[in-house]
Design an enzyme around this catalytic site. Structure first.
Site, PDB file in Angstrom:
ATOM      1  N   ASP A  73      51.608  -5.853 -97.923  1.00 59.91           N
ATOM      2  CA  ASP A  73      50.816  -6.417 -99.007  1.00 59.91           C
ATOM      3  C   ASP A  73      50.986  -7.938 -99.018  1.00 59.91           C
ATOM      4  O   ASP A  73      51.905  -8.476 -98.396  1.00 59.91           O
ATOM      5  CB  ASP A  73      51.283  -5.793-100.323  1.00 59.91           C
ATOM      6  CG  ASP A  73      50.438  -6.229-101.514  1.00 59.91           C
ATOM      7  OD1 ASP A  73      49.254  -6.536-101.331  1.00 59.91           O
ATOM      8  OD2 ASP A  73      50.988  -6.251-102.633  1.00 59.91           O
ATOM      9  N   GLU A  79      50.169 -10.346-102.251  1.00 61.97           N
ATOM     10  CA  GLU A  79      50.675 -10.848-103.525  1.00 61.97           C
ATOM     11  C   GLU A  79      51.867 -10.013-104.003  1.00 61.97           C
ATOM     12  O   GLU A  79      51.855  -8.797-103.958  1.00 61.97           O
ATOM     13  CB  GLU A  79      49.570 -10.817-104.578  1.00 61.97           C
ATOM     14  CG  GLU A  79      48.398 -11.724-104.251  1.00 61.97           C
ATOM     15  CD  GLU A  79      47.240 -11.514-105.202  1.00 61.97           C
ATOM     16  OE1 GLU A  79      47.359 -11.964-106.357  1.00 61.97           O
ATOM     17  OE2 GLU A  79      46.237 -10.894-104.810  1.00 61.97           O
TER      18      GLU A  79
END
Length: 205
Positions: free
Chosen positions: A13, A15
């Site tokens: 991922d 953020e």
């Protein structure tokens, strides 16, 4: 004749893992607490984005306003070196539910990794819609690489990362909120980049 060593691919991922949350940063910049809600809080991403768009429309926040906030953001300390070390070991893909026009400054600061994400529809400096690349893109990205013969590793921190983590051959939670950690007790947890690198090495040796 010996068989070739398996090829590995690492998916992660964006953020909350290598950069701060864009929408939380925007909330801090604007003082609008409603923008603090992220996928760490809301599993339904469509509902989350609809709420964000309603706030932007109500408050008159333009795309260029958000972009300037993102331009001033920096990756987490150590994130650039971490990605460099990770990419020296295996192919890496960042799989995010962010939008390429919005997060472009962060991609550049991270060394322009390969990123799979969505697109915004912008008209007259307003966000008027979103273009989702595919539904369930995180899970389907990992599944696609598995179909190509890669042994996949995936890690993230939020509700919307769980399907990707579960679809991978090896999955890890990285600095998850307490509620997710408590609900997903079978998944290993890392809190530092060195721990992630050690986990990757232990499963690809």
């Amino acid at each position: 004749m010996s068989l070739p060593a398996p090829q590995h691919l690492v998916a992660l991922d964006l953020e909350g893992v290598v950069t701060p949350e864009i929408w939380i940063t925007l909330a801090e910049h604007t003082g609008i607490d409603g923008l603090r809600r992220t996928t760490r809080d809301e599993p339904d991403y469509s509902k989350l984005m609809a709420g964000r768009k309603a706030i932007l429309d109500r408050e008159g926040i333009r795309f260029s306003d958000i972009y300037r906030v993102v331009e001033a953001m920096e990756p987490f300390p150590g994130a650039v070196e971490f990605l460099h070390r990770l990419r020296s070991l295996h192919p890496v893909v960042v799989v995010s539910d962010t939008y390429e026009q919005l997060a472009e400054p962060l991609f550049a600061k991270l060394g322009t990794p390969f990123v799979v994400c969505h697109r915004l529809t912008v008209a007259e400096d307003r966000i008027v819609g979103t273009e989702v690349r595919v539904t369930a893109s995180k899970r389907r990205t990992v599944e696609a690489f598995r179909d190509l013969g890669y042994t996949t590793l995936a890690f993230g921190d939020s509700h919307n990362d769980l399907a990707m983590i579960r679809a991978a051959d090896h999955g890890l939670l990285f600095r998850p909120p307490p509620a997710i950690a408590a609900a997903e007790t079978d998944l290993p947890i890392a809190t530092t980049y060195d721990q992630v690198l050690a986990w990757v090495s232990s499963r690809t040796a």
